[in-house]
Write a protein that holds these residues in place. Sequence first.
Motif, mmCIF file in Angstrom:
data_model
loop_
_atom_site.group_PDB
_atom_site.id
_atom_site.type_symbol
_atom_site.label_atom_id
_atom_site.label_comp_id
_atom_site.label_asym_id
_atom_site.label_seq_id
_atom_site.Cartn_x
_atom_site.Cartn_y
_atom_site.Cartn_z
ATOM 1 N N PRO A 264 -49.299 93.964 45.692
ATOM 2 C CA PRO A 264 -49.003 94.931 46.884
ATOM 3 C C PRO A 264 -47.566 94.474 47.409
ATOM 4 O O PRO A 264 -47.088 93.488 47.279
ATOM 5 N N GLN A 265 -47.079 95.769 47.807
ATOM 6 C CA GLN A 265 -45.434 95.696 48.518
ATOM 7 C C GLN A 265 -45.721 95.517 50.077
ATOM 8 O O GLN A 265 -47.060 95.333 50.441
ATOM 9 N N ARG A 266 -44.841 95.001 50.480
ATOM 10 C CA ARG A 266 -44.629 94.486 51.897
ATOM 11 C C ARG A 266 -45.519 95.490 52.951
ATOM 12 O O ARG A 266 -46.258 94.915 53.707
ATOM 13 N N GLY A 267 -45.227 96.714 52.553
ATOM 14 C CA GLY A 267 -45.835 97.386 53.724
ATOM 15 C C GLY A 267 -47.177 97.895 53.483
ATOM 16 O O GLY A 267 -48.031 98.339 54.309
ATOM 17 N N GLU A 268 -47.990 97.431 52.311
ATOM 18 C CA GLU A 268 -49.263 97.692 52.219
ATOM 19 C C GLU A 268 -50.146 96.311 52.342
ATOM 20 O O GLU A 268 -51.312 96.187 52.099
ATOM 21 N N LEU A 269 -49.542 95.199 52.585
ATOM 22 C CA LEU A 269 -50.185 93.882 53.054
ATOM 23 C C LEU A 269 -51.104 94.113 53.915
ATOM 24 O O LEU A 269 -52.354 93.530 53.947
ATOM 25 N N TRP A 270 -51.134 95.030 55.073
ATOM 26 C CA TRP A 270 -52.167 95.351 55.785
ATOM 27 C C TRP A 270 -53.590 95.835 55.257
ATOM 28 O O TRP A 270 -54.616 95.296 55.746
ATOM 29 N N VAL A 271 -53.401 96.608 54.300
ATOM 30 C CA VAL A 271 -54.285 97.276 53.803
ATOM 31 C C VAL A 271 -55.287 96.123 52.941
ATOM 32 O O VAL A 271 -56.471 96.183 52.780
ATOM 33 N N VAL A 272 -54.436 95.270 52.094
ATOM 34 C CA VAL A 272 -55.144 94.251 51.499
ATOM 35 C C VAL A 272 -56.017 93.061 52.466
ATOM 36 O O VAL A 272 -56.827 93.023 52.362
ATOM 37 N N GLY A 273 -55.467 92.787 53.439
ATOM 38 C CA GLY A 273 -55.880 92.370 54.717
ATOM 39 C C GLY A 273 -57.248 92.591 55.233
ATOM 40 O O GLY A 273 -58.189 92.266 55.408
ATOM 41 N N ALA A 274 -57.047 94.092 55.555
ATOM 42 C CA ALA A 274 -58.217 94.831 55.705
ATOM 43 C C ALA A 274 -59.400 94.999 54.725
ATOM 44 O O ALA A 274 -60.652 94.867 55.333
ATOM 45 N N ALA A 275 -59.038 94.885 53.474
ATOM 46 C CA ALA A 275 -59.881 94.868 52.286
ATOM 47 C C ALA A 275 -60.798 93.847 52.573
ATOM 48 O O ALA A 275 -62.155 93.557 52.338
ATOM 49 N N PHE A 276 -60.056 92.524 52.454
ATOM 50 C CA PHE A 276 -60.830 91.109 52.465
ATOM 51 C C PHE A 276 -61.489 91.070 53.808
ATOM 52 O O PHE A 276 -62.419 90.196 53.962
ATOM 53 N N GLY A 277 -60.819 91.484 54.917
ATOM 54 C CA GLY A 277 -61.794 91.554 56.291
ATOM 55 C C GLY A 277 -63.126 92.275 56.127
ATOM 56 O O GLY A 277 -64.121 91.420 56.453
ATOM 57 N N VAL A 278 -63.017 93.331 55.534
ATOM 58 C CA VAL A 278 -64.488 94.047 55.149
ATOM 59 C C VAL A 278 -65.039 93.084 54.272
ATOM 60 O O VAL A 278 -66.589 93.167 54.399
ATOM 61 N N ILE A 279 -64.613 92.616 52.994
ATOM 62 C CA ILE A 279 -65.448 91.776 52.214
ATOM 63 C C ILE A 279 -66.185 90.544 52.925
ATOM 64 O O ILE A 279 -67.195 90.090 52.967
ATOM 65 N N ALA A 280 -65.261 89.716 54.012
ATOM 66 C CA ALA A 280 -65.663 88.904 54.641
ATOM 67 C C ALA A 280 -67.152 89.226 55.561
ATOM 68 O O ALA A 280 -68.147 88.542 55.729
ATOM 69 N N LEU A 281 -66.966 90.443 56.220
ATOM 70 C CA LEU A 281 -68.004 90.973 56.930
ATOM 71 C C LEU A 281 -69.218 91.206 56.414
ATOM 72 O O LEU A 281 -70.226 91.119 56.714
ATOM 73 N N LEU A 282 -69.251 91.643 54.980
ATOM 74 C CA LEU A 282 -70.181 92.305 54.017
ATOM 75 C C LEU A 282 -71.105 90.731 53.576
ATOM 76 O O LEU A 282 -72.427 90.779 53.642
ATOM 77 N N ALA A 283 -70.070 89.531 53.799
ATOM 78 C CA ALA A 283 -70.702 88.557 53.294
ATOM 79 C C ALA A 283 -71.580 87.737 54.432
ATOM 80 O O ALA A 283 -72.324 86.741 54.277
ATOM 81 N N VAL A 284 -71.349 88.289 55.949
ATOM 82 C CA VAL A 284 -72.107 87.638 56.961
ATOM 83 C C VAL A 284 -73.426 87.697 56.857
ATOM 84 O O VAL A 284 -74.135 86.729 57.077
ATOM 85 N N PRO A 285 -74.110 89.027 56.580
ATOM 86 C CA PRO A 285 -75.529 88.950 56.646
ATOM 87 C C PRO A 285 -76.320 88.209 55.421
ATOM 88 O O PRO A 285 -77.192 87.609 55.605
ATOM 89 N N ILE A 286 -75.392 88.420 54.360
ATOM 90 C CA ILE A 286 -76.016 87.619 53.230
ATOM 91 C C ILE A 286 -75.918 86.221 53.441
ATOM 92 O O ILE A 286 -76.997 85.162 53.316
ATOM 93 N N GLY A 287 -74.819 85.657 54.049
ATOM 94 C CA GLY A 287 -75.124 84.245 54.535
ATOM 95 C C GLY A 287 -75.794 83.729 55.382
ATOM 96 O O GLY A 287 -76.692 82.638 55.403
#
Length: 538
Positions: A264-287
């Motif tokens: 990812p380019q510098r200006g796109e890092l926040w999108v990657v961060g948001a994606a991993f944030g969503v993944i973390a939230l999806l893991a909460v109910p499973i955990g």
Amino acid sequence: MARAAGSVAAGTLSAALPIAFLAVFFAWPVVAILRLGFSDGAVITTLAQAQTWELAAFTVGQAAAATAVAVVAGLPVAYLIARVRLPGVAAVRTFVLVPFVLPTVVVGLAFRTLWPGGGVVTIVLANAFFNVAVVARTVGGLWGQLDRRGEDAARALGASPWQAFRSVTLPALAPAIASAAAVVFLFCATSFGVVLLLGGSRLRTLETEIYLRTVELLDLSGAAALSLVQLAAVVAALTIGAVARRRGEKAAVLGGRARSAQAPQRGELWVVGAAFGVIALLAVPIGALLVRSVSGRDGWSLAGYRALSGAGEGGVLSVTGWEAAMNSLRTAFDATVFAMLVGVVAAVTLVSFRRSRQRAARLGGDLMDAALMLPLGVSAVTVGFGYLVTLGDLPWDLRTSPLLVPFAQALVIIPLVVRMVLPVLRSVDERLRQAAATLGARPARVWREVDLPLVGRSLAAAAAFGYVVALGEFGATSFLARPEAPTLPVAIAGLVSKPGELNSQLAYAACALLMVVTFAVAAVIDRLRSPQARVGEF
């Protein structure tokens, strides 16, 4: 010309199997229930009641809210799996699929663990949790095929990453987003297990109200009227999804050469961060569910897992937990065999019709495609009750047959099989088929020698996907499963509805068991999927 006419004739003949299956196991039961409901003239009265439209408004409202949440959460994940080259992205792609194929009972219990009181917000979040994968993988499949040169040109002219996305990429993705949103809305509007577990008696949708009126109140007229309202919403959603999907396919073809994933380019890092944030939230109910499965009143405990060899506290179940699990495995296998047989024939037929130069054949293919999707949106309770009303008139009374549940589950799996196999079949070079036909190969041999080797991986993936969906199917199964042969989701629902700490622990342990199987099959699906099948996956 003669060859084209022969292809259409062969396609028409092959359409007989899926059409006959839909006619017997979908159209006939649904029409029978609607006629039964109309017979006493009370449908107009039901439609005139304010409560009916309050139910419809709540159903549409929660489905629209869940769809919006799923789209907003799914777009960053779609970017991550389509455009970013980072360690762990392949695992993310597999993990995102897990919530979509989890049984509704499992998800309902997971969210009830986090929010014991339930409520509207919990229902919306649970339905969105299910469907982030639909958005991420449908949009991501197209996103990965788009030519990035237009976006790069906009950036070179001074546009910011957001401006380039909004002016270039978003319009190209709009058909895929609309298609995914229509499918998500369809799933959320017909959600059963989640609303039943999290809404209780306070919050009901059309689906749960149909169940209540059919099973507990025996109000067939009211259930028929609500089914009509639900069916109208389903047809509208399917129409929007079909139009958007067709535009999405055209967009993928016009995209030109796609660039491989990159850092990812510098200006796109926040999108990657948001994606991993969503993944973390999806893991909460499973955990939370996994933790709850090894917890008791006095701390950590494996009592629930040990209780799988019994029938629950006070003999709540008619079988042991392991026997219910074996019932699920056998039923899912039978349903997958039926679904693959009908679904693959249907996909081959649709390809034949869509490649025809005859307008009538293409129109017939479009109508058949829409008809195959209808079972996803019609109340499982309506279909299940229709089975009990109609299937006794067949020469072989299926109402007492162990095949009844597999047939109902296959009805749900067939549309998913078609959606997974169809893009791959369309991608097969027609010149290969023509060369084989020129050398004298009959259509059956052309399929065996040309198509099958190229689509074999997707067929295996579709079978695995169908199997895990059948394994967790709850709507129709809860209505049709015999008391002496419950599947594991039905057994879990029975345990949750009864008091007792051991029953609760056993239910959570059974959910964890289903979750582990689901994750394993999801990993297999991702390994088997071919690149062609990833455009418009759902």
